[in-house]
Design an enzyme around this catalytic site. Structure first.
Site: not given
Length: 329
Positions: A164, A192, A196
């Site tokens: 991650s 993003y 993650k």
């Protein structure tokens, strides 16, 4: 008492430390291409230990072969195999999983390292119609991991590692609008962050659902490493201020920084090695790791939305719906 590792700990140090844990292991790593973290990770394993088989999964088989050649040159006793895997396409993921499940000479997968991913890309949709960062970073890994889970669970010490980022701070899961209103409200850093966050939540779910069957699952932040190709498409003169603005709007301390805290390549893969091999992590199943230790909210960035069991279960059910298949454990 486990040694106190930190941001300066290197991958090579930890491969040496955990050599006995690595010996004879079959390890599958996604997102392996030259100069990337996946390649640096498997190179450290091959040079410093005695894994049985290293499986290199990549969208580009030719690039993966270059890494494979470097591994066999470094350690001729290690068996290396290439797997073509396009995480952005669910059909391609299913094809790759079928190949892995059909390898009779690979009886188990001891460690799956879900390392592949993209970062800060312009708005695009996957062949299946999902926002590309969420599709590649999360949905592809979710489906692939579950499709090969029987082979993972055949290991006496099964482990799944999800790479991650502390970038999960940039967004929780956008439950009502995963694709940013078909791009109308798209922000590459929010997208993003969502992907993650999903990586961390998947590790939480795997630990809860399959921990009783012996599976260990972890997520991690590798740090910021400038020499990898992950951000080659990004013009930081333009995009750092936009990233900074997102952090400031969220009240994150990172929004008031003047730059990144860089790591070397070796420091960048240390947490990969720790997550994949450290036996002391058995007591911390489902944990998020940073700087080669279990992350602590007073020292590292950990948003509560990323470690919530209720959020993890909600994402699991949503992911099953999106990939069109249930995985009941």
């Amino acid at each position: 008492m486990a040694p106190a590792y930190d941001a300066q700990t290197t991958g090579d140090e930890l491969v040496k430390e955990y050599a006995s844990e690595l010996k004879g292991k079959i390890i599958l790593t996604t997102g392996v291409s030259p100069a990337g973290l996946g390649a640096l990770f498997v190179e450290a394993l091959a040079k410093g230990g005695e894994p049985a088989i290293l499986i290199l999964a990549s969208r580009n088989a030719e690039k993966a072969q270059k890494v494979a050649d470097s591994l066999t040159a470094a350690n001729s006793s290690v068996s290396v195999r290439i797997l073509k895997l396009d995480l952005g396409s669910l059909a391609a993921v299913r094809e790759a999983a079928d190949i892995v499940n059909g390898w009779d000479d690979v009886p188990q997968i001891d460690v799956l390292v879900n390392n592949g991913g993209i970062m800060g890309t312009d708005y695009a949709v996957s062949p299946d119609g999902f926002e590309s960062q969420f599709a590649t970073n999360h949905l592809g890994h979710f489906l692939f991991t579950n499709l090969i889970m029987d082979k993972i669970l055949k290991s006496p010490t099964p482990r799944v590692v999800s790479v991650s980022s502390d970038g999960h701070r940039l967004n929780p899961i956008r439950w009502a609008d995963l694709d940013f209103s078909k791009g109308e409200t798209y922000n590459k850093w929010h997208a993003y962050g969502q992907s993650k966050t999903a990586n961390i939540l998947m590790a939480v779910s795997l630990a809860k659902k399959l921990g009783p069957k012996g599976l260990l699952a972890f997520s991690l932040h590798p740090g910021v490493i400038g020499s990898t190709q992950l951000g080659d498409h990004i013009d930081w003169n333009v995009d750092y201020p936009t990233l900074n603005a997102v952090d400031k709007a969220l009240g994150n301390t990172e929004g008031f920084a003047t730059g990144f805290k860089w790591k070397t390549e070796q420091e960048g893969i240390a947490t990969h090695v720790f997550a994949a091999l450290a036996p002391e992590l058995k007591e911390h199943n489902g944990a998020y790791l940073d700087n080669a230790h279990v992350a602590h909210p007073e020292r590292e960035t950990i948003k509560p939305w990323a470690v919530s069991r209720s959020e993890a279960e909600r994402l699991w059910k949503l992911s099953e719906e999106l990939v069109g298949q249930k995985f009941s454990y």
